[in-house]
Design a protein around this motif. Structure first.
Motif, mmCIF file in Angstrom:
data_model
loop_
_atom_site.group_PDB
_atom_site.id
_atom_site.type_symbol
_atom_site.label_atom_id
_atom_site.label_comp_id
_atom_site.label_asym_id
_atom_site.label_seq_id
_atom_site.Cartn_x
_atom_site.Cartn_y
_atom_site.Cartn_z
ATOM 1 N N ASP A 185 47.488 1.652 87.344
ATOM 2 C CA ASP A 185 47.182 0.666 86.307
ATOM 3 C C ASP A 185 47.320 1.242 84.904
ATOM 4 N N VAL A 186 46.988 2.526 84.763
ATOM 5 C CA VAL A 186 47.077 3.191 83.452
ATOM 6 C C VAL A 186 47.610 4.602 83.654
ATOM 7 N N LEU A 187 48.644 4.938 82.908
ATOM 8 C CA LEU A 187 49.151 6.314 82.843
ATOM 9 C C LEU A 187 48.899 6.825 81.440
ATOM 10 N N VAL A 188 48.199 7.950 81.334
ATOM 11 C CA VAL A 188 47.975 8.576 80.031
ATOM 12 C C VAL A 188 48.763 9.878 79.991
ATOM 13 N N ASN A 189 49.845 9.864 79.230
ATOM 14 C CA ASN A 189 50.681 11.058 79.040
ATOM 15 C C ASN A 189 50.054 11.919 77.952
ATOM 16 N N ASN A 190 49.190 12.823 78.369
ATOM 17 C CA ASN A 190 48.475 13.657 77.407
ATOM 18 C C ASN A 190 48.941 15.106 77.399
ATOM 19 N N ALA A 191 49.599 15.560 78.456
ATOM 20 C CA ALA A 191 50.028 16.962 78.519
ATOM 21 C C ALA A 191 50.921 17.291 77.324
ATOM 22 N N GLY A 192 50.616 18.383 76.655
ATOM 23 C CA GLY A 192 51.398 18.772 75.486
ATOM 24 C C GLY A 192 50.719 19.929 74.777
ATOM 25 N N GLY A 193 51.191 20.202 73.575
ATOM 26 C CA GLY A 193 50.587 21.271 72.802
ATOM 27 C C GLY A 193 51.549 21.885 71.813
ATOM 28 N N ALA A 194 50.998 22.730 70.945
ATOM 29 C CA ALA A 194 51.791 23.493 69.979
ATOM 30 C C ALA A 194 51.729 24.960 70.395
ATOM 31 N N PHE A 195 52.858 25.644 70.327
ATOM 32 C CA PHE A 195 52.936 26.969 70.922
ATOM 33 C C PHE A 195 53.378 28.068 69.960
ATOM 34 N N ASP A 196 53.566 27.718 68.700
ATOM 35 C CA ASP A 196 53.834 28.744 67.698
ATOM 36 C C ASP A 196 53.623 28.164 66.309
ATOM 37 N N ALA A 197 53.671 29.049 65.319
ATOM 38 C CA ALA A 197 53.601 28.629 63.920
ATOM 39 C C ALA A 197 54.706 29.334 63.141
ATOM 40 N N ALA A 198 55.833 29.538 63.810
ATOM 41 C CA ALA A 198 56.933 30.297 63.223
ATOM 42 C C ALA A 198 57.818 29.425 62.343
ATOM 43 N N THR A 199 58.381 30.044 61.315
ATOM 44 C CA THR A 199 59.392 29.357 60.522
ATOM 45 C C THR A 199 60.667 29.204 61.353
ATOM 46 N N LEU A 200 61.557 28.354 60.914
ATOM 47 C CA LEU A 200 62.835 28.203 61.609
ATOM 48 C C LEU A 200 63.626 29.506 61.584
ATOM 49 N N GLU A 201 63.526 30.218 60.489
ATOM 50 C CA GLU A 201 64.244 31.493 60.360
ATOM 51 C C GLU A 201 63.789 32.491 61.415
ATOM 52 N N ALA A 202 62.501 32.428 61.762
ATOM 53 C CA ALA A 202 61.941 33.379 62.732
ATOM 54 C C ALA A 202 61.718 32.762 64.107
ATOM 55 N N ALA A 203 62.267 31.584 64.328
ATOM 56 C CA ALA A 203 61.967 30.837 65.549
ATOM 57 C C ALA A 203 62.508 31.521 66.803
ATOM 58 N N ASP A 204 61.760 31.367 67.886
ATOM 59 C CA ASP A 204 62.182 31.818 69.209
ATOM 60 C C ASP A 204 62.651 30.585 69.981
ATOM 61 N N PRO A 205 63.920 30.483 70.319
ATOM 62 C CA PRO A 205 64.416 29.302 71.030
ATOM 63 C C PRO A 205 63.679 29.026 72.335
ATOM 64 N N GLU A 206 63.144 30.067 72.974
ATOM 65 C CA GLU A 206 62.406 29.852 74.219
ATOM 66 C C GLU A 206 61.106 29.087 73.962
ATOM 67 N N VAL A 207 60.481 29.338 72.820
ATOM 68 C CA VAL A 207 59.271 28.594 72.475
ATOM 69 C C VAL A 207 59.618 27.136 72.227
ATOM 70 N N TRP A 208 60.712 26.888 71.539
ATOM 71 C CA TRP A 208 61.165 25.514 71.321
ATOM 72 C C TRP A 208 61.458 24.824 72.648
ATOM 73 N N ARG A 209 62.122 25.540 73.533
ATOM 74 C CA ARG A 209 62.449 24.966 74.845
ATOM 75 C C ARG A 209 61.169 24.594 75.599
ATOM 76 N N HIS A 210 60.179 25.479 75.549
ATOM 77 C CA HIS A 210 58.920 25.202 76.217
ATOM 78 C C HIS A 210 58.212 24.005 75.580
ATOM 79 N N SER A 211 58.251 23.931 74.261
ATOM 80 C CA SER A 211 57.622 22.818 73.563
ATOM 81 C C SER A 211 58.227 21.487 73.987
ATOM 82 N N PHE A 212 59.545 21.434 74.079
ATOM 83 C CA PHE A 212 60.206 20.188 74.509
ATOM 84 C C PHE A 212 59.960 19.919 75.985
ATOM 85 N N ASP A 213 59.939 20.961 76.799
ATOM 86 C CA ASP A 213 59.673 20.781 78.224
ATOM 87 C C ASP A 213 58.326 20.101 78.448
#
Length: 253
Positions: A72-100
Motif C-alpha cells: 500500500d505504501v513504499l517509502v524510498n528512504n535509503a540514501g545518504g551523503a558520502f563525502d564533502a570533496a570538491t569536484l577537483e578532488a572527487a573520487d569517482p567511486e564515491v560518486w558511483r556509490h552515491s548514485f547506486d
C-alpha cells in the motif's frame, strides 16, 4: 484491512522514525535495511517485520519483492551523503556509490514492487529526496547530483503512472540532525559533523520528517502531495542558515 508498508533504509535515522510512526498508525511495516542487528532492535521496539536487504543488489531486491503480494505504501528512504570533496578532488567511486544508493536503489525497489503497488488498488510511493535536489553547494557535488536525479526520478514516475491508482510523493527535507548523516559525510569525523549543526536552534529531527510522511500518506487516496519541502525555521533556504537563538525560553509548541 491492515495496510502494508515497505520502508527502505529503515535501520536508523529517518527510516527508523518512519517505521515507528507508520507502525503506530496501524500499518504492517516491512523494515528493509542492510544491518541485521539494528533491524532486530527496531522490530522489537515497533513490531515491524525486518528484512535484511541491500537495495543496490538487483537480484536480492527481486527475491524480496517476490515475497510481497500487496504494497500500500513504499517509502524510498535509503540514501545518504558520502563525502564533502570538491569536484577537483572527487573520487569517482564515491560518486558511483552515491548514485547506486540514492538513485539506482530507489529505481530497483520501485520497479520490483510495482506489481504489488498496483495490486493494492490505491497505493503511494514516497521518495525521500532533499533540498539538495534543487540547489547546489561547494563540496556537495556527489550528493546534490544524486538527489537532483532522485527528484527527476520521482517526477518522471508520477507522469508515467498517470491514469493508474498510485500516488507519487516527494519529500525534500532541509537540515535534519540525525546520528549518522553528517558523520558519514565526513568519514567519521564527529567534530566536523557537529560543526554543521553548531548554534542552530532546533534543526529538524527524524521524527519531524516521519510526521510529514504520515501526513502525506494519510490523506484521502485521491489527494496527492506532489512535493513537500520541509526545513527548520532556522534555515530560510539552502544557503541561508541562522545560527543563534530563535525563541525566548521554550517554544510554545
Amino acid at each position: 484491512m491492515v495496510k502494508t508498508t515497505v520502508v527502505t533504509g529503515a535501520s536508523s535515522g529517518i527510516g527508523a522514525a518512519i517505521t515507528a510512526r507508520l507502525a503506530k498508525e496501524g500499518y504492517q511495516v516491512l523494515a528493509v535495511a542492510r544491518r541485521a542487528d539494528r533491524l532486530a532492535e527496531l522490530a522489537e521496539r515497533t513490531g515491524a517485520t525486518p528484512y535484511v536487504l541491500d537495495v543496490t543488489d538487483v537480484d536480492a531486491v527481486a527475491r524480496f519483492a517476490a515475497t510481497v503480494e500487496r504494497c500500500d505504501v513504499l517509502v524510498n528512504n535509503a540514501g545518504g551523503a558520502f563525502d564533502a570533496a570538491t569536484l577537483e578532488a572527487a573520487d569517482p567511486e564515491v560518486w558511483r556509490h552515491s548514485f547506486d544508493v540514492n538513485v539506482l536503489g530507489t529505481l530497483n525497489i520501485t520497479r520490483a514492487l510495482m506489481p504489488a503497488l498496483l495490486a493494492a488498488g490505491g497505493a503511494t510511493v514516497v521518495t525521500m529526496t532533499s533540498t539538495a535536489g534543487f540547489a547546489v553547494y561547494e563540496g556537495g557535488g556527489s550528493y546534490t547530483a544524486a538527489k537532483h536525479a532522485a527528484h527527476a526520478l520521482s517526477g518522471t514516475l508520477r507522469l508515467e503512472l498517470s491514469g493508474r491508482p498510485v500516488r507519487v510523493v516527494e519529500i525534500a527535507p532541509g537540515m535534519v540532525k540525525t546520528e549518522e548523516f553528517a558523520v558519514n559525510r565526513f568519514a567519521g569525523d564527529v567534530d566536523k559533523a557537529a560543526a554543521v549543526y553548531a548554534d542552530v536552534d532546533r534543526p529538524l529531527t527524524a521524527d519531524d520528517v516521519a510526521e510529514c510522511v504520515a501526513f502525506a500518506v494519510g490523506l484521502p487516496i485521491h489527494v496527492n502531495v506532489d512535493q513537500l519541502v520541509v526545513r527548520p525555521l532556522a534555515q530560510a533556504a539552502q544557503h541561508k542558515l541562522h545560527r543563534g537563538p530563535l525563541f525566548d525560553g521554550e517554544a510554545t509548541r
